[in-house]
Motif scaffolding. Structure first.
Motif, mmCIF file in Angstrom:
data_model
loop_
_atom_site.group_PDB
_atom_site.id
_atom_site.type_symbol
_atom_site.label_atom_id
_atom_site.label_comp_id
_atom_site.label_asym_id
_atom_site.label_seq_id
_atom_site.Cartn_x
_atom_site.Cartn_y
_atom_site.Cartn_z
ATOM 1 N N LEU A 19 0.831 -1.224 0.000
ATOM 2 C CA LEU A 19 0.000 0.000 0.000
ATOM 3 C C LEU A 19 0.855 1.260 0.000
ATOM 4 N N ARG A 20 1.952 1.209 0.734
ATOM 5 C CA ARG A 20 2.790 2.414 0.835
ATOM 6 C C ARG A 20 3.519 2.712 -0.478
ATOM 7 N N ASP A 21 3.854 1.663 -1.215
ATOM 8 C CA ASP A 21 4.687 1.816 -2.407
ATOM 9 C C ASP A 21 3.970 2.673 -3.454
ATOM 10 N N LYS A 22 4.585 3.781 -3.840
ATOM 11 C CA LYS A 22 3.916 4.707 -4.773
ATOM 12 C C LYS A 22 3.728 4.103 -6.156
ATOM 13 N N PRO A 131 -9.857 3.462 5.830
ATOM 14 C CA PRO A 131 -8.433 3.100 5.865
ATOM 15 C C PRO A 131 -7.537 4.118 6.566
ATOM 16 N N MET A 132 -7.924 5.406 6.556
ATOM 17 C CA MET A 132 -7.004 6.422 7.079
ATOM 18 C C MET A 132 -7.585 7.145 8.289
ATOM 19 N N LEU A 133 -6.805 7.208 9.359
ATOM 20 C CA LEU A 133 -7.155 8.029 10.531
ATOM 21 C C LEU A 133 -6.053 9.073 10.632
ATOM 22 N N ALA A 134 -6.317 10.242 10.088
ATOM 23 C CA ALA A 134 -5.265 11.276 10.004
ATOM 24 C C ALA A 134 -5.472 12.308 11.120
ATOM 25 N N THR A 135 -6.195 13.417 10.845
ATOM 26 C CA THR A 135 -6.505 14.356 11.940
ATOM 27 C C THR A 135 -7.542 13.740 12.883
ATOM 28 N N GLY A 136 -8.270 12.733 12.376
ATOM 29 C CA GLY A 136 -9.348 12.126 13.170
ATOM 30 C C GLY A 136 -10.676 12.858 12.980
ATOM 31 N N ASN A 190 -0.064 19.415 5.352
ATOM 32 C CA ASN A 190 -1.328 19.295 4.611
ATOM 33 C C ASN A 190 -2.249 18.239 5.204
ATOM 34 N N GLY A 191 -1.900 17.734 6.369
ATOM 35 C CA GLY A 191 -2.762 16.747 7.023
ATOM 36 C C GLY A 191 -2.619 15.346 6.463
ATOM 37 N N TYR A 192 -1.534 15.084 5.733
ATOM 38 C CA TYR A 192 -1.286 13.720 5.231
ATOM 39 C C TYR A 192 -0.404 12.964 6.213
ATOM 40 N N PRO A 195 4.874 8.041 7.377
ATOM 41 C CA PRO A 195 5.112 7.953 5.942
ATOM 42 C C PRO A 195 3.833 7.710 5.130
ATOM 43 N N GLY A 196 2.835 7.066 5.695
ATOM 44 C CA GLY A 196 1.531 6.943 5.063
ATOM 45 C C GLY A 196 1.510 6.209 3.740
ATOM 46 N N LEU A 197 0.501 6.527 2.937
ATOM 47 C CA LEU A 197 0.375 5.905 1.608
ATOM 48 C C LEU A 197 -0.184 6.888 0.594
ATOM 49 N N GLY A 198 -0.280 8.166 1.003
ATOM 50 C CA GLY A 198 -0.872 9.161 0.112
ATOM 51 C C GLY A 198 -2.373 9.228 0.320
#
Ligand code: PRP
Ligand code: URA
Length: 208
Positions: A19-22, A131-136, A190-192, A195-198
């Motif tokens: 998932l992380r791999d661009k 899938p993503m919990l960023a700022t929540g 930017n709230g990403y 390392p994430g996945l974009g």
């Protein structure tokens, strides 16, 4: 961290890496995301209570089990959609609600555009899929909606979380146990997630 369960095994680590791999393309991205979702579903299901009942095998009567409470799965549009099939495969009797939210790119606040859930949330176990919990912000707003509509016991299933999002959830919804496949370092300006996945929605549906 409070109320956080990191679901981890060698297959999940491999899939989080995909998932992380661009360079991972949407089809492979969706497969990896749905494989991890299986593991999350199995871990969360360990919380379910059972009711006993008698079942008759071809040979004799014996004790059997069914789920005591209705399960409601609620994917957050769009990216949560790629988690739903895995959850439904192992909980086919679940009902499905939908929440449509999109983060405003400037304010990072969630803007809601759709809400539809089954009745009787108060007698169900509700699992929010995102899938993503960023700022929540999106998860907290989703649980505000769900609780306003009567939701009782709830869980959050996500793939990648940031400490900022966990903290917001712990402050605003301390009753919710969060299951995640990875806890990342922090958010960028930017709230990403790093390392994430974009952008999970874009990578799932190829909208880039
Ligand atoms: C993503 C993701 C979450 C949200 C997380 O959705 O699927 O819903 O961001 O960010 P937050 O924790 O800071 O709220 P997005 O808003 O990009 O919408 P999309 O799935 O339609 O692309
Ligand atoms: N939403 C995403 O899709 N990715 C992030 O890193 C943060 C929010």
């Amino acid at each position: 961290m409070k109320n956080l369960i990191i679901v981890d095994n060698p297959l999940i680590k491999r899939d989080v890496t995909i998932l992380r791999d661009k360079n991972t393309q949407p089809a492979e991205f969706r497969y990896a995301l749905s494989r991890i979702s299986f593991s999350l579903a199995i871990e969360i299901s360990k919380n379910f209570e059972l009711e006993e009942y008698e079942v008759e095998t071809p040979l004799e009567k014996t004790k059997g089990y069914k789920l005591k409470y209705q399960i409601v799965l609620v994917p957050v549009l769009r990216a949560g959609l790629s988690m739903i099939e895995s959850f439904l495969q192992i909980i086919p009797e679940a009902k499905v609600g939908h929440i449509g939210l999109q983060r405003d790119e400037k304010t990072l606040k969630p803007v809601d555009y759709y809400y539809k859930t089954p009745n009787n949330l108060h007698q169900s176990i509700t699992i929010l899929l995102d899938p993503m919990l960023a700022t929540g912000g999106s998860a907290a707003a989703s649980f505000n909606f769900l609780k306003k509509n009567g939701a009782g016991k709830c869980f959050l299933a996500c793939l990648i979380s940031a400490p900022e999002g966990i903290e917001k959830m712990n402050n605003e919804h301390p009753d919710i146990l969060i299951y995640t496949a990875a806890l990342d370092r922090k958010l960028n300006d930017n709230g990403y997630i790093l390392p994430g996945l974009g952008d999970a929605g874009d990578r799932t549906f190829g909208t880039f």
